[in-house]
Design a protein around this motif. Structure first.
Motif, mmCIF file in Angstrom:
data_model
loop_
_atom_site.group_PDB
_atom_site.id
_atom_site.type_symbol
_atom_site.label_atom_id
_atom_site.label_comp_id
_atom_site.label_asym_id
_atom_site.label_seq_id
_atom_site.Cartn_x
_atom_site.Cartn_y
_atom_site.Cartn_z
ATOM 1 N N LEU A 32 -12.109 -32.785 10.721
ATOM 2 C CA LEU A 32 -11.179 -31.965 11.498
ATOM 3 C C LEU A 32 -11.435 -30.488 11.254
ATOM 4 C CD1 LEU A 32 -7.883 -34.014 11.006
ATOM 5 C CD2 LEU A 32 -9.158 -33.729 13.144
ATOM 6 N N ARG A 33 -11.678 -30.135 10.005
ATOM 7 C CA ARG A 33 -11.957 -28.739 9.683
ATOM 8 C C ARG A 33 -13.296 -28.274 10.248
ATOM 9 N NH1 ARG A 33 -9.859 -28.768 3.355
ATOM 10 N NH2 ARG A 33 -7.659 -28.250 3.818
ATOM 11 N N GLU A 34 -14.207 -29.216 10.470
ATOM 12 C CA GLU A 34 -15.493 -28.872 11.080
ATOM 13 C C GLU A 34 -15.357 -28.577 12.570
ATOM 14 O OE1 GLU A 34 -18.303 -31.958 10.278
ATOM 15 O OE2 GLU A 34 -18.278 -31.640 8.106
ATOM 16 N N GLY A 35 -14.203 -28.938 13.136
ATOM 17 C CA GLY A 35 -13.960 -28.608 14.535
ATOM 18 C C GLY A 35 -13.872 -29.786 15.481
ATOM 19 N N TYR A 36 -13.971 -31.015 14.985
ATOM 20 C CA TYR A 36 -13.840 -32.181 15.862
ATOM 21 C C TYR A 36 -12.394 -32.326 16.310
ATOM 22 C CZ TYR A 36 -18.573 -33.660 14.696
ATOM 23 O OH TYR A 36 -19.941 -33.716 14.561
ATOM 24 N N ASP A 37 -12.227 -32.688 17.582
ATOM 25 C CA ASP A 37 -10.877 -32.844 18.129
ATOM 26 C C ASP A 37 -10.277 -34.205 17.807
ATOM 27 O OD1 ASP A 37 -10.581 -30.307 19.725
ATOM 28 O OD2 ASP A 37 -12.392 -31.108 20.659
ATOM 29 N N LEU A 38 -11.122 -35.223 17.714
ATOM 30 C CA LEU A 38 -10.649 -36.586 17.425
ATOM 31 C C LEU A 38 -11.585 -37.227 16.416
ATOM 32 C CD1 LEU A 38 -8.850 -39.055 17.927
ATOM 33 C CD2 LEU A 38 -10.280 -39.608 19.910
ATOM 34 N N VAL A 39 -11.016 -37.686 15.313
ATOM 35 C CA VAL A 39 -11.790 -38.343 14.254
ATOM 36 C C VAL A 39 -11.281 -39.773 14.134
ATOM 37 C CG1 VAL A 39 -12.539 -38.275 11.863
ATOM 38 C CG2 VAL A 39 -12.007 -36.135 13.060
ATOM 39 N N MET A 40 -12.118 -40.716 14.517
ATOM 40 C CA MET A 40 -11.736 -42.122 14.505
ATOM 41 C C MET A 40 -12.192 -42.793 13.221
ATOM 42 S SD MET A 40 -10.073 -43.068 17.182
ATOM 43 C CE MET A 40 -10.258 -44.816 16.816
ATOM 44 N N GLY A 41 -11.336 -43.666 12.689
ATOM 45 C CA GLY A 41 -11.758 -44.518 11.598
ATOM 46 C C GLY A 41 -12.527 -45.711 12.139
ATOM 47 N N ILE A 97 -15.597 -35.936 19.652
ATOM 48 C CA ILE A 97 -15.177 -37.138 18.932
ATOM 49 C C ILE A 97 -16.222 -37.510 17.895
ATOM 50 C CG2 ILE A 97 -14.358 -39.509 19.189
ATOM 51 C CD1 ILE A 97 -14.049 -38.976 22.184
ATOM 52 N N THR A 98 -15.759 -37.995 16.755
ATOM 53 C CA THR A 98 -16.655 -38.521 15.734
ATOM 54 C C THR A 98 -15.962 -39.675 15.015
ATOM 55 O OG1 THR A 98 -18.108 -37.927 13.889
ATOM 56 C CG2 THR A 98 -15.875 -36.998 13.871
ATOM 57 N N GLU A 99 -16.702 -40.373 14.167
ATOM 58 C CA GLU A 99 -16.185 -41.517 13.422
ATOM 59 C C GLU A 99 -16.431 -41.335 11.930
ATOM 60 O OE1 GLU A 99 -16.166 -45.781 15.628
ATOM 61 O OE2 GLU A 99 -18.133 -44.997 15.114
ATOM 62 N N VAL A 100 -15.569 -41.929 11.121
ATOM 63 C CA VAL A 100 -15.776 -41.990 9.680
ATOM 64 C C VAL A 100 -15.460 -43.409 9.214
ATOM 65 C CG1 VAL A 100 -15.267 -39.548 9.267
ATOM 66 C CG2 VAL A 100 -13.410 -41.210 9.223
ATOM 67 N N PRO A 101 -16.172 -43.915 8.221
ATOM 68 C CA PRO A 101 -15.874 -45.261 7.699
ATOM 69 C C PRO A 101 -14.472 -45.322 7.109
ATOM 70 C CG PRO A 101 -18.029 -44.488 6.954
ATOM 71 C CD PRO A 101 -17.339 -43.311 7.559
ATOM 72 N N PHE A 155 -6.655 -36.018 14.513
ATOM 73 C CA PHE A 155 -6.947 -35.252 15.714
ATOM 74 C C PHE A 155 -6.286 -33.883 15.653
ATOM 75 C CE2 PHE A 155 -3.603 -38.398 16.398
ATOM 76 C CZ PHE A 155 -2.506 -37.625 16.735
ATOM 77 N N ASN A 156 -6.830 -32.990 16.463
ATOM 78 C CA ASN A 156 -6.241 -31.679 16.657
ATOM 79 C C ASN A 156 -5.037 -31.850 17.577
ATOM 80 O OD1 ASN A 156 -5.800 -29.090 18.182
ATOM 81 N ND2 ASN A 156 -7.414 -28.386 16.793
ATOM 82 N N GLU A 165 -5.789 -45.700 25.156
ATOM 83 C CA GLU A 165 -5.607 -44.557 26.042
ATOM 84 C C GLU A 165 -6.130 -43.276 25.411
ATOM 85 O OE1 GLU A 165 -2.133 -42.204 28.590
ATOM 86 O OE2 GLU A 165 -1.585 -43.438 26.874
ATOM 87 N N MET A 166 -5.858 -43.094 24.135
ATOM 88 C CA MET A 166 -6.301 -41.874 23.462
ATOM 89 C C MET A 166 -7.829 -41.747 23.511
ATOM 90 S SD MET A 166 -5.732 -40.622 19.514
ATOM 91 C CE MET A 166 -3.960 -40.440 19.687
ATOM 92 N N ILE A 167 -8.539 -42.840 23.214
ATOM 93 C CA ILE A 167 -10.006 -42.786 23.188
ATOM 94 C C ILE A 167 -10.565 -42.649 24.596
ATOM 95 C CG2 ILE A 167 -12.098 -43.962 22.465
ATOM 96 C CD1 ILE A 167 -10.470 -45.407 20.371
ATOM 97 N N VAL A 168 -9.986 -43.395 25.542
ATOM 98 C CA VAL A 168 -10.488 -43.350 26.920
ATOM 99 C C VAL A 168 -10.366 -41.952 27.488
ATOM 100 C CG1 VAL A 168 -9.990 -44.108 29.269
ATOM 101 C CG2 VAL A 168 -10.107 -45.787 27.425
ATOM 102 N N LYS A 169 -9.195 -41.357 27.378
ATOM 103 C CA LYS A 169 -9.005 -40.023 27.943
ATOM 104 C C LYS A 169 -9.827 -38.975 27.191
ATOM 105 C CE LYS A 169 -4.549 -40.403 30.268
ATOM 106 N NZ LYS A 169 -3.177 -39.854 30.404
ATOM 107 N N ALA A 170 -9.959 -39.148 25.889
ATOM 108 C CA ALA A 170 -10.784 -38.218 25.119
ATOM 109 C C ALA A 170 -12.251 -38.345 25.518
ATOM 110 C CB ALA A 170 -10.610 -38.468 23.624
ATOM 111 N N SER A 171 -12.705 -39.579 25.758
ATOM 112 C CA SER A 171 -14.099 -39.800 26.149
ATOM 113 C C SER A 171 -14.383 -39.248 27.537
ATOM 114 C CB SER A 171 -14.423 -41.302 26.119
ATOM 115 O OG SER A 171 -14.258 -41.831 24.817
#
Length: 388
Positions: free
Chosen positions: A107-116, A195-199, A162-163, A182-188
């Motif tokens: 999030l601090r790097e600037g990503y708007d949505l960080v998914m697990g 958007i990015t992912e983290v384990p 997310f931001n 809905e969150m992922i679809v509209k963000a995509s």
């Protein structure tokens, strides 16, 4: 929104007295250990087991959400959050709120949505039902990636950051479990959201009662949402497939029957292949109507529909194509009528040959009328787009 609060850890809650305290304490521990200025916010959806008091005693802020549903609770919680960033997660102790550093870093790097991603982070034994792990989540995530060109591997992970401002711009609306999709679809679909992912590791939840999630009901709601938000896959691709197969098969059967071993396809098959043309045409037109409506209502971004199509497919061209189809159908019908007059309006000597032309004639006539009517309706829908 208070500028000094960087992070809100948001938990939806409906009778989570057994696990809420430990979730809040873990969240508070993360804020302390990593020196993050933040708050723990509980979006309570009408708990009757004292969850509100438990949250308050453990230092969380509680906001009451009257609208029922998982999505409704989170939408209300996002509105009430004071942090620049929000990390949301279930309050059943299935996620470790004391280990959110990877989310915070992204999030601090600037990503708007960080998914697990639970499949990358690890799923402990009995943490996820068999059907969810090997059928529901993989299939729905695959469909989501296919439909919306997303790289997200776990569409339904409940732990995500997310931001706040960026996500609010998506105008999320669903009140149920499909809120996660809905969150992922509209963000995509958005060109502005990164958007990015983290384990993420998933643990067995600490409740003694069954979860609120219902496998088949909520699975269908997710699938339904993915289909409704992708007119291309719901209408266009099936419609084009039916249309092309129907045209090809009908063209061959008009010329002669098809023999496959002992199987003979003739005028009865021609009737069904012409029906495929009707159904396919209806699906394709519904794709364009649904796309225009979705863009007009703000459900889909403008890039989801090719506005320049209005420049190519005009009312005049549509009417011309429709009239041409009708005239061809009428010409064939006139020829068949002449054949009938030669038989003194009695029984035709070769009905198979006659139907081989009568079926396409009716198909062209009806299809032409539909093209004319849809052209007018299509132009009405495009008035605002053309003049904007």
């Amino acid at each position: 929104m208070s500028p000094e609060i960087e992070l809100t850890i948001l938990m939806p809650c409906l009778n989570e007295a057994e696990t809420l305290a430990i979730c809040v304490r873990k969240a508070q521990k993360f804020l302390t250990d990593y020196q993050v200025t933040g708050e723990v916010l509980i979006a309570d959806n009408g708990s009757t087991d004292g969850s509100q008091q438990i949250a308050t005693v453990n230092g969380a802020r509680v906001v009451a959400i009257t609208a029922k549903g998982y999505g409704a609770a989170l939408i209300g919680g996002i509105e009430a959050a004071r942090g620049k960033y929000i990390i949301m997660g279930d309050s059943d102790d299935s996620y470790d709120f004391s280990a959110l550093e990877s989310f915070m870093q992204k999030l601090r790097e600037g990503y708007d949505l960080v998914m697990g991603n639970r499949f990358k982070g690890g799923i402990e034994k009995e943490a996820m039902p068999f059907l969810h792990r090997y059928l529901g989540n993989p299939v729905l995530s695959f469909i989501g990636r296919l439909f919306f060109k997303s790289h997200i591997g776990d569409f339904h992970c409940g732990l995500r950051g997310f931001n706040r401002e960026s996500i609010q711009c998506l105008d999320l609306r669903t009140s149920g479990m499909e809120f996660a999709s809905e969150m992922i679809v509209k963000a995509s679909l958005s060109e502005k959201i990164t958007i990015t992912e983290v384990p993420t590791k998933l643990y067995p939840d600490g409740r003694s009662r069954p979860p609120h999630l219902r496998t088949w009901r909520d699975g269908w709601r997710h699938l339904r949402f993915l289909l409704l938000y992708s007119p291309k896959w719901l209408f266009l691709i099936p419609g084009l497939s039916l249309l092309l197969i129907g045209i090809a098969l009908s063209f061959i059967l008009i010329l002669h029957p098809i023999n496959i071993g002992n199987i003979r396809l003739d005028i009865h098959t021609l009737l069904y292949s012409c029906s495929m043309i009707f159904i396919g045409f209806q699906c394709v037109t519904f794709y364009y109507f649904a796309s225009i409506f979705a863009v007009r209502e703000g459900l889909l971004p403008e890039k989801s529909f090719p506005v320049h199509l209005f420049d190519f497919f005009t009312l005049e061209r549509g009417v011309l194509v429709g009239i041409t189809l009708v005239l061809i159908g009428i010409c064939i019908t006139v020829q068949l009528f002449r054949v009938w007059t030669h038989n003194d309006f009695g029984d035709l000597t070769n009905p198979v040959k006659t139907f081989r032309l009568a079926i396409p004639a009716v198909t062209l006539f009806v299809l032409g009328i539909q093209v004319i009517l849809y052209s007018f309706f299509y132009s009405i829908l495009g008035l605002k787009t053309i003049h904007s």
